[in-house]
Design a protein around this motif. Structure first.
Motif, PDB file in Angstrom:
ATOM      1  N   PRO A 414       0.813  -1.204   0.000  1.00 53.37           N
ATOM      2  CA  PRO A 414       0.000   0.000   0.000  1.00 53.37           C
ATOM      3  C   PRO A 414       0.847   1.255   0.000  1.00 53.37           C
ATOM      4  CG  PRO A 414       0.056  -0.982   2.170  1.00 53.37           C
ATOM      5  CD  PRO A 414       0.738  -1.948   1.249  1.00 53.37           C
ATOM      6  N   THR A 415       0.273   2.321  -0.540  1.00 51.62           N
ATOM      7  CA  THR A 415       0.964   3.598  -0.513  1.00 51.62           C
ATOM      8  C   THR A 415       0.663   4.263   0.822  1.00 51.62           C
ATOM      9  OG1 THR A 415      -0.898   4.868  -1.363  1.00 51.62           O
ATOM     10  CG2 THR A 415       0.529   3.815  -2.997  1.00 51.62           C
ATOM     11  N   THR A 483      -4.313  -0.405  -5.650  1.00 56.72           N
ATOM     12  CA  THR A 483      -3.624   0.624  -4.861  1.00 56.72           C
ATOM     13  C   THR A 483      -4.586   1.727  -4.433  1.00 56.72           C
ATOM     14  OG1 THR A 483      -1.547   0.151  -6.000  1.00 56.72           O
ATOM     15  CG2 THR A 483      -1.712   2.262  -4.864  1.00 56.72           C
ATOM     16  N   ASP A 487      -5.303   2.618  -0.528  1.00 54.42           N
ATOM     17  CA  ASP A 487      -5.181   3.975   0.014  1.00 54.42           C
ATOM     18  C   ASP A 487      -6.448   4.368   0.773  1.00 54.42           C
ATOM     19  OD1 ASP A 487      -3.239   5.531  -2.676  1.00 54.42           O
ATOM     20  OD2 ASP A 487      -2.624   4.418  -0.911  1.00 54.42           O
TER      21      ASP A 487
END
Length: 505
Positions: A414-415, A483, A487
């Motif tokens: 994950p970002t 992604t 987020d």
């Protein structure tokens, strides 16, 4: 107070690397790696080197310091990539090459690395290197291991540089973690005079070179092992590492437990798969019968608290509660080969076996799943209720099966872009989560979110992508990437958490 806060913050950052990296090392292939052949008649100190070879095998050094991702890579030359959410660490070359390996290291340098987690320049190693456990190993044994490594073929190879961004690549910051969790309890192994020599030998191996606790003990939010649940079970690369204390082993003979190591045979039935295969084939198989017996004799005396069960639903919803708390870790996303709940074709063949067979498999263990999965404290009746729930949810027409979407078991890291997560939340998730429509956990209701967060971020990501209960796959955001959704999940968790920092997941 401000100093402590900063130390705690840095410790969380560094520990998060440790927590995930210890899993990612296991997330590689599990081949049996051939050890280099030493020409003992031609060396000066054969007995010391033979001892070192035995001890290096006990420590399974070959597993991390050989790039098994690329078959044919030179033994002990390093280069194995250890993936984390913050980048990739690469294991070092520990052959006696003087330019790229440890050929210029003195015995003192080697002992400092293994015992203190410091390189020859007194810089901290990252805790993906289990010096926390090797700290217990005697100087004599460490010198023997160094003597052995001095005799393996030298390989002139420089592993890739760590691909890790600031501040996670700052070795100085490791002191925060060491001050909290390593230094207060560090020191060479001390025998317990009240126990037998055999018991002490087992304790020395389990708590030192074999570093069993690294996988079989759960960790807290800072990545430190929970001592009260010592060896009571954990998760490694989404494979269950079962309870190996007396409460689990008391009903089995020493030989039956040894067969786990020698025959890849789970207690109660089923075959070992996953990271334990590497431990068996590259380490435990090389130990003497006496040492294996010592390990088992020690483990059969270990007493720890049972990992407490979270508050779960009861009555008619008992099965769903057990599933959510324990089984979903693997069965929601297919980790370790677990059949995903809702995958009708996969479950159809299992359902034909009949509930009694499924009960038996779940309670006694099968394939990669240990007895009772990750809930060693669950009763047989609770496990049976969970099995019935999974079966019902995997029949044609059930909620789980109607919304089932196969997703990859390996999801991208994950970002940490909360602004982007908020954007996705407002576009796709807020319709239901802002006021709790269709049973969606309402934003701001921290009591509900506390129970959800306990399930593990992997499970939340899996539910979001696959769909869960009334929520359709991807929350109906067909244009969202994995992604994007991750987020959004991290954003919602951050807004509703009571403690911890899930940006660092």
């Amino acid at each position: 107070m401000q100093k402590l806060t900063k130390t705690g913050t840095w410790s969380i950052l560094i520990l998060t690397i440790f927590f995930h990296s210890s899993f990612c090392i296991a997330a590689k292939n599990y081949p049996t790696v051939p050890y280099p052949v030493i020409d003992y008649p031609k060396i000066k100190n054969p007995e010391l080197v033979k001892k070192g070879e035995y001890l290096a095998k006990a420590g399974d050094c070959i597993a991390c310091h050989t790039d098994t991702d690329h078959p044919g890579s030179p033994i002990f030359a390093g280069g194995l990539g250890v993936d984390t959410p913050f980048g990739t660490f690469f294991t070092p070359n520990i052959t006696p090459d003087k330019e790229t390996g440890i050929g210029k290291w003195s015995d003192k340098d080697f002992i400092k690395a293994m015992h203190d987690g410091l390189n020859p320049h007194n810089e901290n190693y990252f805790p993906v290197f289990p010096y926390v456990f090797f700290n217990r190993v005697s100087k004599e044994d460490l010198i023997a291991i160094k003597a052995y490594l001095d005799q393996v073929p030298a390989v002139n190879y420089t592993p890739p540089k760590n691909q890790v961004s600031w501040p996670f690549n700052v070795r100085l910051l490791q002191w925060g973690w060491k001050l909290l969790f390593f230094l207060p309890d560090s020191g060479y192994f001390k025998e317990d005079p009240k126990q037998s020599k055999q018991w002490n030998r087992g304790s020395y191996l389990v708590n030192g070179l074999e570093h069993c606790s690294m996988c079989h003990t759960p960790v807290n939010v800072l990545g430190s092992w929970k001592k009260s649940y010592f060896l009571a079970g954990g998760i490694v690369d989404n494979f269950p590492a079962p309870n190996i204390t007396s409460s689990r082993l008391k009903d089995f003979s020493v030989q039956q437990v040894m067969d786990v190591f020698l025959k890849d045979q789970l207690l109660g039935g089923g075959r070992i798969v996953g990271p334990m295969l590497d431990v068996n084939h590259n380490s435990l198989r090389y130990l003497s019968k006496e040492d294996l017996e010592s390990i088992v004799i020690y483990l059969k005396t270990v007493k720890s608290k049972e990992i407490p069960k979270p508050k779960i639903k009861s009555g008619a919803q008992l099965g769903e509660g057990i599933y959510d708390a324990y089984c979903a870790t693997c069965h929601a996303v297919g980790s370790a080969g677990a059949p995903i709940v809702g995958d009708v074709p996969v479950w159809e063949t299992r359902i034909k076996l009949g509930l009694p067979t499924l009960y038996h498999n779940a309670i006694d263990g099968i394939n990669a799943m240990p007895a009772k999965g990750t809930c060693s404290s669950c009763t047989d009746q609770e496990i049976e209720a969970a099995v019935r729930y999974m079966v019902d949810e995997s029949k044609p027409g059930a909620k789980a099966s109607s919304s089932y979407t196969k997703i990859p078991t390996a999801m991208p890291a994950p970002t940490v872009n909360l602004a982007h997560g908020k954007e996705i939340y407002e576009q796709a998730c807020s319709t239901c989560h802002i006021d709790g429509k269709f049973g969606a956990p309402k934003m701001g209701d921290k009591k509900i979110w506390a129970a959800i967060i306990k399930q593990n971020m992997d499970v939340l990501f899996g539910h979001t992508i696959q769909g869960y209960k009334a929520m359709p796959p991807r929350g109906n955001c067909t244009s969202c990437s994995d992604t994007d959704l991750m987020d959004a999940v991290i954003y919602m968790v951050q807004q509703n958490k009571e403690e911890g920092d899930f940006i660092l997941w």
